[in-house]
Design a protein around this motif. Structure first.
Motif, PDB file in Angstrom:
ATOM      1  N   VAL A 114     125.662  36.901  14.274  1.00 60.54           N
ATOM      2  CA  VAL A 114     126.850  36.069  14.486  1.00 60.54           C
ATOM      3  C   VAL A 114     126.577  34.627  14.065  1.00 60.54           C
ATOM      4  N   LEU A 115     125.389  34.129  14.369  1.00 59.03           N
ATOM      5  CA  LEU A 115     125.100  32.705  14.142  1.00 59.03           C
ATOM      6  C   LEU A 115     124.529  32.402  12.760  1.00 59.03           C
ATOM      7  N   LEU A 122     123.922  19.550  18.118  1.00 60.00           N
ATOM      8  CA  LEU A 122     125.258  20.120  18.295  1.00 60.00           C
ATOM      9  C   LEU A 122     125.237  21.641  18.336  1.00 60.00           C
ATOM     10  N   ILE A 123     124.667  22.252  17.295  1.00 62.80           N
ATOM     11  CA  ILE A 123     124.705  23.711  17.217  1.00 62.80           C
ATOM     12  C   ILE A 123     123.787  24.321  18.271  1.00 62.80           C
ATOM     13  N   VAL A 139     125.925  24.439  21.357  1.00 65.35           N
ATOM     14  CA  VAL A 139     126.947  25.475  21.212  1.00 65.35           C
ATOM     15  C   VAL A 139     126.339  26.862  21.404  1.00 65.35           C
ATOM     16  N   TRP A 162     127.201  29.469  24.347  1.00 68.49           N
ATOM     17  CA  TRP A 162     127.901  30.678  23.888  1.00 68.49           C
ATOM     18  C   TRP A 162     127.146  31.930  24.312  1.00 68.49           C
ATOM     19  N   PHE A 163     125.836  31.959  24.009  1.00 68.27           N
ATOM     20  CA  PHE A 163     125.079  33.181  24.299  1.00 68.27           C
ATOM     21  C   PHE A 163     124.183  33.028  25.525  1.00 68.27           C
ATOM     22  N   LEU A 178     131.186  22.509  10.159  1.00 68.82           N
ATOM     23  CA  LEU A 178     130.621  23.195  11.328  1.00 68.82           C
ATOM     24  C   LEU A 178     131.729  23.936  12.076  1.00 68.82           C
ATOM     25  N   SER A 210     132.056  32.597  12.577  1.00 67.95           N
ATOM     26  CA  SER A 210     131.160  33.305  13.500  1.00 67.95           C
ATOM     27  C   SER A 210     131.940  34.025  14.600  1.00 67.95           C
ATOM     28  N   ILE A 222     132.904  37.275  13.291  1.00 66.90           N
ATOM     29  CA  ILE A 222     131.785  38.226  13.313  1.00 66.90           C
ATOM     30  C   ILE A 222     131.565  38.754  14.735  1.00 66.90           C
ATOM     31  N   ASP A 223     131.653  37.821  15.696  1.00 69.63           N
ATOM     32  CA  ASP A 223     131.399  38.169  17.094  1.00 69.63           C
ATOM     33  C   ASP A 223     132.336  39.270  17.595  1.00 69.63           C
ATOM     34  N   MET A 253     127.181  41.537   4.822  1.00 69.76           N
ATOM     35  CA  MET A 253     128.414  40.742   4.998  1.00 69.76           C
ATOM     36  C   MET A 253     128.399  39.377   4.288  1.00 69.76           C
TER      37      MET A 253
END
Lengths: 462, 462
Positions: free
Chosen positions: A331-332, A386-387, A390, A394-395, B306, B313, B316-317, B333
């Motif tokens: 996903v990432l 930042l990422i 996130v 998220w996870f 971003l 993403s 995809i998730d 993908m």
């Protein structure tokens, strides 16, 4: 004469989009349909060649041929230099070589060469055979210079005078010779063997007393351009020295023609266009090209991209076990690659343009590389934070956040380095960095992005 | 005078990369270090303003200030129009407002405006106060026109004559008035209220008999440019009509200045540059900008990217269960997304440039959309077959090959449509399609690419 002139926008020729106005288009079509030659000539009479060119582009192929045929000898063939190549060839192939030769006789030599150079070789030779000897010689000479050189682009009509003429003699010559060009902005001074000695700008000629000799106020150091010089280099000279025109000389310093700023404007425009198109992954296509031509030319660029995309997939495939364990990675991972690709494109765009304008040279390359590296590190750090945040949220995994943050810094740094070094290397190798830089840069950022992210994840989580 | 002139390349000023030659640079540095003003002046004496500008860019900030200070009143301040904005401001802020005002007095008005417009407002006002009244008024008027308009770019020095003058009177005027510009290519004809009546090109003036009245051979329909006209639009007029100069008129049709082709060449160059930079995701940055400025300006573009990458993403998730079942999907993908991104960028590049040059208008938009769709379908089909075969063999699954082939066709079609429709819509909305098209197009191709591929896979395999 008592009313001030109207601005061009008020003529009913072009609409606000700079297209041919519906009124004019309708009127021309009506005149064509009614075979009303007088009306057609009236409509076309005050059109500039570029407007006539635009009109031709709006007509159907059938209407175009009918118009050229119908207007006959009164047609302004210089309009053909303003239309797409496909349309030009389309019109020319309906005409006999004699007609084309006659048409070219009405044009200035640079326009005639522009039209001739795109013709198939046998058609070109057939046309040249119908052109009077002296003119044919001049055209052949221009055509012998390689494409995109000053010699190919130059006009062979110019005004030259010997240094011992007085201003009065020069003015007499200007008034009496009907073969001189309509427009010129300087007079070239030549010796008896026609070697360039200097030039006189028109304002200086106007201000001089009529008895003065030319040699007393000639500028002995004008920018002379070698006939073999690449048109892009010639354009840079025009820009650098704000020239309106420049003498073109052969290897012995003899005057063979003149390059004028209007041709150079076209060169500047098309060189910038070329850079944009190459960076966008499209070749030398025009709006009038056929679907087959376009499909073919874009196919090869996409094929290269397919190869690099498969390369990136091979990198992902190395880590399939890790992904299976942790789908969040799948996903990432495009985020890391995409950010690197964008940062690399930014740097590459600046580098490619700076190389094209000669702002980036060997002298400041090191400074620019250092600067790009610093910018990459800074933005890399910012986006890592930042990422990282996130992804952690998220996870619900701080470890995953740390892994993607580290991968982001690595890939942004790779992007900065690739973005500057790849164009520099391609330029050093003598090729145009606009052509291939994009593919190489995104290949680097894809491969490094996937490898860093999935590799670090494998180390951490398995 | 007996020897033909040398081509510019043979002067020892620039090296083959168009940078300042090491010899000249070394000599200038030595003269600065030795405080040898005579030698310095000798080295600088025959430099064109653009060469002096390039030299300034190669010096350290300290050397630059020393040079300007040392040369004093003999310094050619027009060189400041040739250097990066940061360097220009750097040099100017070491000078007193009086010195800047004196310096501007030696320049043509367009160059003075060019330098003034970038100064902070209080500095600008302080400088203007030291400029003589008449000149200050003219500069203020030019500065009042919005940035990037003809009025801001124009030169307020020009040659104007009433229609009842004879050629002889006009020539006398040219010879006697010392305030006329050095370079001009036409004379403007005005009525007593200074409204533009027409123009006379210099070659026509030269050819006319001295007793002729100006009004008998004036061109009553020159291209006049409204002072408020955007410089880009003015540049198009110059290109379309091959102009060397054009009168700038106010709303009453009164002559207020002249635009010349050398300014327009800069406009054309910088507008093309702007398109390239915007397409590459970089703003208005210059090579001399600081690391902080560059990092900031690129940060905002990357932030938008971003956001769109996270959007992809999220798509995809949605399919994480499918990916877990079949890791091959994660491997393949990026290929679908990347091919779509490239195909979309190709179409978008062509569309953005065609919009900028006005080759793409509302009249032919439908034809171009149809053409792009056809090209997308053809290339989509070709690459569907290719990647379908690759995937079938790689993962020994015909079904997977069929799924990726179908996704490829769908995404290539989406790419073609997005590539043409997004720029068209942004243009219709009145914005510059170069700014945002790239982000939107790749967002579409990422989202559609992942959704089509993973969605079809979910339908097929789960």
């Amino acid at each position: 004469m008592s009313e001030p002139v109207q601005a061009v926008a008020e003529r009913d020729v072009l609409d606000e989009d700079d297209g041919i106005s519906p009124h004019l288009l309708g009127s021309v079509r009506a005149a064509l349909a009614a075979e009303d030659r007088d009306r057609l000539l009236r409509e076309l009479s005050d059109l500039h060649q570029s407007e006539l060119g635009r009109l031709l582009e709006r007509l159907t192929p059938f209407e175009r041929t009918a118009l050229v045929d119908f207007v006959g000898a009164d047609f302004d063939y210089s309009a053909l230099t303003e239309v797409d190549e496909a349309i030009r060839l389309d019109i020319l192939q309906t005409l006999s070589s004699e007609r084309v030769a006659q048409a070219l006789g009405t044009l200035e030599s640079d326009d005639a060469v522009y039209i001739l150079e795109d013709l198939p070789e046998d058609t070109r030779n057939a046309v040249l055979e119908h052109i009077p000897f002296a003119e044919r010689l001049r055209l052949r000479r221009a055509l012998e210079y390689p494409a995109e050189t000053a010699g190919r682009r130059m006009q062979t009509e110019y005004v030259a005078a010997p240094p011992y003429w007085s201003v009065a003699q020069t003015l007499d010559y200007l008034r009496s010779d009907p073969n001189l060009p309509d427009r010129f902005s300087e007079i070239f001074v030549v010796d008896p063997r026609f070697r360039l000695m200097g030039s006189v700008a028109l304002p200086n000629l106007l201000r001089a007393s009529t008895r003065t000799l030319i040699e007393t106020f000639v500028d002995p150091d004008p920018q002379a351009i070698a006939a073999e010089m690449d048109q892009e280099e010639a354009a840079r000279l025009f820009e650098r020295y704000d020239l309106l025109s420049a003498a073109v000389v052969d290897e012995d310093g003899r005057l063979v023609g003149v390059l004028t700023i209007d041709d150079i404007v076209d060169v500047i425009q098309s060189e910038a266009d070329e850079d944009i198109r190459l960076l966008g992954g499209v070749g030398d296509e025009e709006l009038s090209d056929t679907v087959a031509q376009i499909t073919r030319s874009r196919f090869s660029w996409l094929l290269i991209n397919l190869a690099t995309a498969i390369l990136a997939s091979l990198v992902i495939d190395m880590f399939d076990a890790t992904i299976q364990q942790m789908v969040a990675l799948a996903v990432l991972m495009p985020i890391v690659a995409s950010m690197g690709g964008n940062a690399g494109t930014q740097t590459m765009t600046v580098a490619v343009r700076a190389l094209a304008t000669r702002d980036l040279t060997i002298h400041n390359a090191w400074r620019v590389v250092r600067r790009e590296t610093t910018v990459s590190c800074l933005n890399g750090a910012l986006f890592a934070v930042l990422i990282g945040l996130v992804a952690s949220v998220w996870f619900s995994s701080t470890a995953l956040g740390l892994v993607i943050a580290a991968a982001m810094i690595i890939n942004m740094l790779a992007a900065g380095l690739a973005g500057i070094l790849i164009p520099l290397l391609i330029d050093r190798a003598g090729a145009d960095p606009a052509i291939a830089s994009g593919t190489f840069v995104t290949t680097v950022t894809d491969v490094v992005g996937f490898f860093a992210f999935l590799g670090l994840a494998t180390l951490f989580f398995t």
